[in-house]
Motif scaffolding. Structure first.
Motif, PDB file in Angstrom:
ATOM      1  N   ALA A  75       0.493  -1.297  -0.351  1.00 43.00           N
ATOM      2  CA  ALA A  75       0.476   0.270   0.220  1.00 43.00           C
ATOM      3  C   ALA A  75       0.841   1.694  -0.087  1.00 43.00           C
ATOM      4  CB  ALA A  75      -1.734   0.135   1.684  1.00 43.00           C
ATOM      5  N   GLU A  76       2.043   1.532   1.011  1.00 41.63           N
ATOM      6  CA  GLU A  76       3.363   2.092   1.068  1.00 41.63           C
ATOM      7  C   GLU A  76       3.596   2.809  -0.833  1.00 41.63           C
ATOM      8  OE1 GLU A  76       6.925   3.377   2.690  1.00 41.63           O
ATOM      9  OE2 GLU A  76       5.589   2.178   3.393  1.00 41.63           O
ATOM     10  N   VAL A  77       3.645   1.235  -1.602  1.00 38.35           N
ATOM     11  CA  VAL A  77       3.880   2.555  -2.738  1.00 38.35           C
ATOM     12  C   VAL A  77       2.761   2.365  -3.940  1.00 38.35           C
ATOM     13  CG1 VAL A  77       4.937   0.803  -4.898  1.00 38.35           C
ATOM     14  CG2 VAL A  77       6.533   0.577  -2.687  1.00 38.35           C
ATOM     15  N   MET A  78       1.731   1.781  -3.203  1.00 35.52           N
ATOM     16  CA  MET A  78       0.533   2.097  -4.594  1.00 35.52           C
ATOM     17  C   MET A  78       0.461   3.410  -3.941  1.00 35.52           C
ATOM     18  SD  MET A  78      -1.153  -2.276  -4.233  1.00 35.52           S
ATOM     19  CE  MET A  78      -0.173  -3.060  -5.122  1.00 35.52           C
ATOM     20  N   ALA A  79       0.297   3.598  -2.721  1.00 31.34           N
ATOM     21  CA  ALA A  79      -0.565   5.076  -2.579  1.00 31.34           C
ATOM     22  C   ALA A  79       0.302   6.358  -3.447  1.00 31.34           C
ATOM     23  CB  ALA A  79      -0.866   5.081  -1.303  1.00 31.34           C
ATOM     24  N   ARG A  80       1.357   6.206  -3.260  1.00 27.84           N
ATOM     25  CA  ARG A  80       2.151   6.805  -3.975  1.00 27.84           C
ATOM     26  C   ARG A  80       2.131   6.985  -5.743  1.00 27.84           C
ATOM     27  NH1 ARG A  80       6.709   5.519  -1.190  1.00 27.84           N
ATOM     28  NH2 ARG A  80       7.333   4.595  -3.087  1.00 27.84           N
ATOM     29  N   ARG A  81       1.275   6.097  -6.544  1.00 23.43           N
ATOM     30  CA  ARG A  81       1.039   5.936  -7.607  1.00 23.43           C
ATOM     31  C   ARG A  81      -0.549   6.086  -7.537  1.00 23.43           C
ATOM     32  NH1 ARG A  81       3.638   1.225 -10.423  1.00 23.43           N
ATOM     33  NH2 ARG A  81       3.274   2.381 -12.482  1.00 23.43           N
ATOM     34  N   GLY A  82      -1.160   6.257  -6.912  1.00 27.05           N
ATOM     35  CA  GLY A  82      -2.757   6.349  -6.579  1.00 27.05           C
ATOM     36  C   GLY A  82      -3.682   5.260  -7.437  1.00 27.05           C
ATOM     37  N   ALA A  83      -3.514   3.882  -7.675  1.00 24.28           N
ATOM     38  CA  ALA A  83      -4.182   2.451  -8.135  1.00 24.28           C
ATOM     39  C   ALA A  83      -3.419   2.052  -7.423  1.00 24.28           C
ATOM     40  CB  ALA A  83      -3.838   3.196  -9.123  1.00 24.28           C
ATOM     41  N   GLY A  84      -3.636   0.890  -7.297  1.00 28.88           N
ATOM     42  CA  GLY A  84      -2.893  -0.725  -7.011  1.00 28.88           C
ATOM     43  C   GLY A  84      -4.536  -2.231  -6.620  1.00 28.88           C
ATOM     44  N   ALA A  85      -4.155  -3.502  -6.937  1.00 28.61           N
ATOM     45  CA  ALA A  85      -4.695  -4.339  -6.413  1.00 28.61           C
ATOM     46  C   ALA A  85      -3.840  -5.549  -5.488  1.00 28.61           C
ATOM     47  CB  ALA A  85      -5.737  -5.035  -7.633  1.00 28.61           C
ATOM     48  N   ILE A  86      -5.143  -5.677  -4.290  1.00 31.56           N
ATOM     49  CA  ILE A  86      -4.088  -7.008  -3.374  1.00 31.56           C
ATOM     50  C   ILE A  86      -5.382  -7.360  -3.046  1.00 31.56           C
ATOM     51  CG2 ILE A  86      -3.281  -6.931  -1.157  1.00 31.56           C
ATOM     52  CD1 ILE A  86      -2.819  -3.846  -0.705  1.00 31.56           C
ATOM     53  N   GLU A  93      -9.950   1.622   4.439  1.00 28.13           N
ATOM     54  CA  GLU A  93      -9.168   2.736   4.539  1.00 28.13           C
ATOM     55  C   GLU A  93      -8.040   3.399   2.866  1.00 28.13           C
ATOM     56  OE1 GLU A  93      -7.858   1.490   9.041  1.00 28.13           O
ATOM     57  OE2 GLU A  93      -6.891   0.813   7.112  1.00 28.13           O
ATOM     58  N   LEU A  94      -8.191   1.951   2.358  1.00 27.37           N
ATOM     59  CA  LEU A  94      -7.494   2.482   0.674  1.00 27.37           C
ATOM     60  C   LEU A  94      -8.076   2.738  -0.341  1.00 27.37           C
ATOM     61  CD1 LEU A  94      -4.363  -0.461   1.653  1.00 27.37           C
ATOM     62  CD2 LEU A  94      -4.300   1.112   1.731  1.00 27.37           C
ATOM     63  N   GLY A 125      -7.421   4.803  -3.798  1.00 24.74           N
ATOM     64  CA  GLY A 125      -7.000   4.361  -5.679  1.00 24.74           C
ATOM     65  C   GLY A 125      -6.485   3.267  -5.104  1.00 24.74           C
ATOM     66  N   ILE A 126      -6.616   2.063  -4.218  1.00 23.74           N
ATOM     67  CA  ILE A 126      -6.555   0.918  -3.666  1.00 23.74           C
ATOM     68  C   ILE A 126      -7.440  -0.162  -3.357  1.00 23.74           C
ATOM     69  CG2 ILE A 126      -4.984  -0.551  -2.893  1.00 23.74           C
ATOM     70  CD1 ILE A 126      -3.099   1.812  -2.190  1.00 23.74           C
ATOM     71  N   ARG A 127      -7.962  -1.347  -4.375  1.00 22.97           N
ATOM     72  CA  ARG A 127      -8.591  -2.051  -4.430  1.00 22.97           C
ATOM     73  C   ARG A 127      -8.054  -3.529  -3.550  1.00 22.97           C
ATOM     74  NH1 ARG A 127     -10.241  -5.157  -7.932  1.00 22.97           N
ATOM     75  NH2 ARG A 127      -8.645  -4.753  -9.499  1.00 22.97           N
ATOM     76  N   VAL A 128      -8.708  -4.020  -2.544  1.00 24.07           N
ATOM     77  CA  VAL A 128      -8.708  -5.017  -1.539  1.00 24.07           C
ATOM     78  C   VAL A 128      -9.201  -5.700  -1.978  1.00 24.07           C
ATOM     79  CG1 VAL A 128      -7.331  -6.313   0.380  1.00 24.07           C
ATOM     80  CG2 VAL A 128      -7.501  -2.670  -0.763  1.00 24.07           C
ATOM     81  N   ASN A 129      -9.541  -6.879  -2.488  1.00 25.57           N
ATOM     82  CA  ASN A 129      -9.750  -8.121  -2.381  1.00 25.57           C
ATOM     83  C   ASN A 129      -9.858  -9.519  -1.659  1.00 25.57           C
ATOM     84  OD1 ASN A 129     -12.400  -7.111  -3.759  1.00 25.57           O
ATOM     85  ND2 ASN A 129     -10.945  -6.326  -5.020  1.00 25.57           N
ATOM     86  N   PHE A 179     -14.759  -2.573 -10.109  1.00 26.19           N
ATOM     87  CA  PHE A 179     -15.571  -1.812  -9.187  1.00 26.19           C
ATOM     88  C   PHE A 179     -15.736  -2.974  -7.663  1.00 26.19           C
ATOM     89  CE2 PHE A 179     -20.669  -0.798  -8.743  1.00 26.19           C
ATOM     90  CZ  PHE A 179     -20.476   0.460  -7.852  1.00 26.19           C
ATOM     91  N   VAL A 180     -15.026  -3.712  -7.787  1.00 26.05           N
ATOM     92  CA  VAL A 180     -14.891  -4.832  -7.037  1.00 26.05           C
ATOM     93  C   VAL A 180     -13.983  -4.455  -5.946  1.00 26.05           C
ATOM     94  CG1 VAL A 180     -14.789  -7.515  -6.620  1.00 26.05           C
ATOM     95  CG2 VAL A 180     -15.790  -6.335  -8.835  1.00 26.05           C
ATOM     96  N   THR A 181     -14.078  -4.303  -4.993  1.00 24.58           N
ATOM     97  CA  THR A 181     -13.614  -4.307  -3.330  1.00 24.58           C
ATOM     98  C   THR A 181     -14.041  -4.767  -2.117  1.00 24.58           C
ATOM     99  OG1 THR A 181     -11.729  -2.419  -2.513  1.00 24.58           O
ATOM    100  CG2 THR A 181     -14.033  -1.604  -2.770  1.00 24.58           C
ATOM    101  N   GLY A 182     -13.101  -4.717  -1.191  1.00 21.40           N
ATOM    102  CA  GLY A 182     -13.785  -5.217  -0.118  1.00 21.40           C
ATOM    103  C   GLY A 182     -14.591  -6.676  -0.088  1.00 21.40           C
TER     104      GLY A 182
END
Length: 267
Positions: free
Chosen positions: A133-144, A179-180, A184-188, A252-255
């Motif tokens: 998340a630390e790196v992804m947040a700087r780019r404003g996007a990501g998927a975990i 939180e993320l 711009g970070i999705r977490v599933n 459109f899918v997170t959490g």
């Protein structure tokens, strides 16, 4: 928005996958590489990790290995750093690493048992999410994508430690999605059902490492019987679900906790 199969392409994206030396983790790493991602293969087993990298590169993909003990936050920081240093960033992070759980009634579980279980199943996932998340947040996007289990839905006597750990992953995933999301970070999370891997092989492997074919047949039959389709999963079933979750098809899918378990936990 793309509406054809190109929505699943990951060209130009960078992924890190823990537990990628075998089983579901290896299938995830190979699948993501197969649709264009550059993959950092993470595992505590150097030889198996190298095998995964070789399989990817032999097929024309891009991959490097980073030895990673997911119970150690510095190792997960180093994993993310390896992705940034080699490929320029991190777009996808998959926390797949796991170990067979201790089988013991909860009334008999010790503090040491709890620490050992949670070091991998809970801390390993949280540390991976934090580092990514630390790196992804700087780019404003990501998927975990995190790995839970059908055990989160269906507790079983003797497997309380495993159940608790996988429930924690579900709660962590949902909280991190809240939180993320603004960053711009999705977490599933995925919740595999019975899947034939090295992880499940402990159910039919002899002390000398050989496979008891009759016990294997019985295990497969027993697991298949829990599915209305009478099937047992393959690592690729889980890998394709992960591909969906990290691709633009799931924008459109997170959490969410999504189950590929043959219908085992329907009721």
């Amino acid at each position: 928005m793309r509406t054809d199969e190109s929505v699943f392409r990951l060209d130009g994206r960078i992924a890190a996958v823990t537990g990628a030396g075998s089983g579901i983790g290896r299938a995830v790493a190979q699948t993501l590489a197969g649709v264009g991602a550059s993959v950092v293969v993470a595992d505590i087993d150097v030889d198996r990790g190298a095998e995964t990298v070789a399989a990817i590169t032999d097929a024309g993909g891009q991959a490097i290995f980073q030895r990673t003990d997911v119970s150690r936050r510095p190792d997960l920081d180093a994993l993310v750093t390896a992705a940034v240093d080699r490929y320029g960033g991190l777009d996808i992070h998959c926390n797949i690493a796991g170990v067979p759980s201790l089988v013991r009634d909860l009334t008999e579980v010790t503090g040491a048992d709890l620490d050992a279980e949670f070091a991998i199943s809970v801390k390993g996932v949280l540390y991976g999410c934090q580092a990514a998340a630390e790196v992804m947040a700087r780019r404003g996007a990501g998927a975990i994508v995190n790995i839970s289990s059908t055990a989160a839905d269906l507790p079983a006597a003797g497997y309380g430690l495993y159940h608790l750990g996988k429930l924690a992953v579900v709660g962590m995933t949902r909280t991190l999605a809240l939180e993320l999301g603004p960053k711009g970070i999705r977490v599933n999370a995925i919740a595999p059902g019975a899947t034939l891997t090295n992880f499940s092989a402990r159910n039919f492997t002899n002390p000398d490492g050989s496979v008891d074919e009759e016990r294997k047949r019985q295990w497969l039959a027993g697991m298949a019987a829990r599915s209305p389709m009478n099937v047992v999963g393959d690592p690729q079933d889980q890998a394709l679900l992960v591909l969906y979750l990290v691709s633009d098809a799931a924008r459109f899918v997170t959490g969410q906790l999504i189950r590929a378990n043959g219908g085992w936990s329907m009721g």
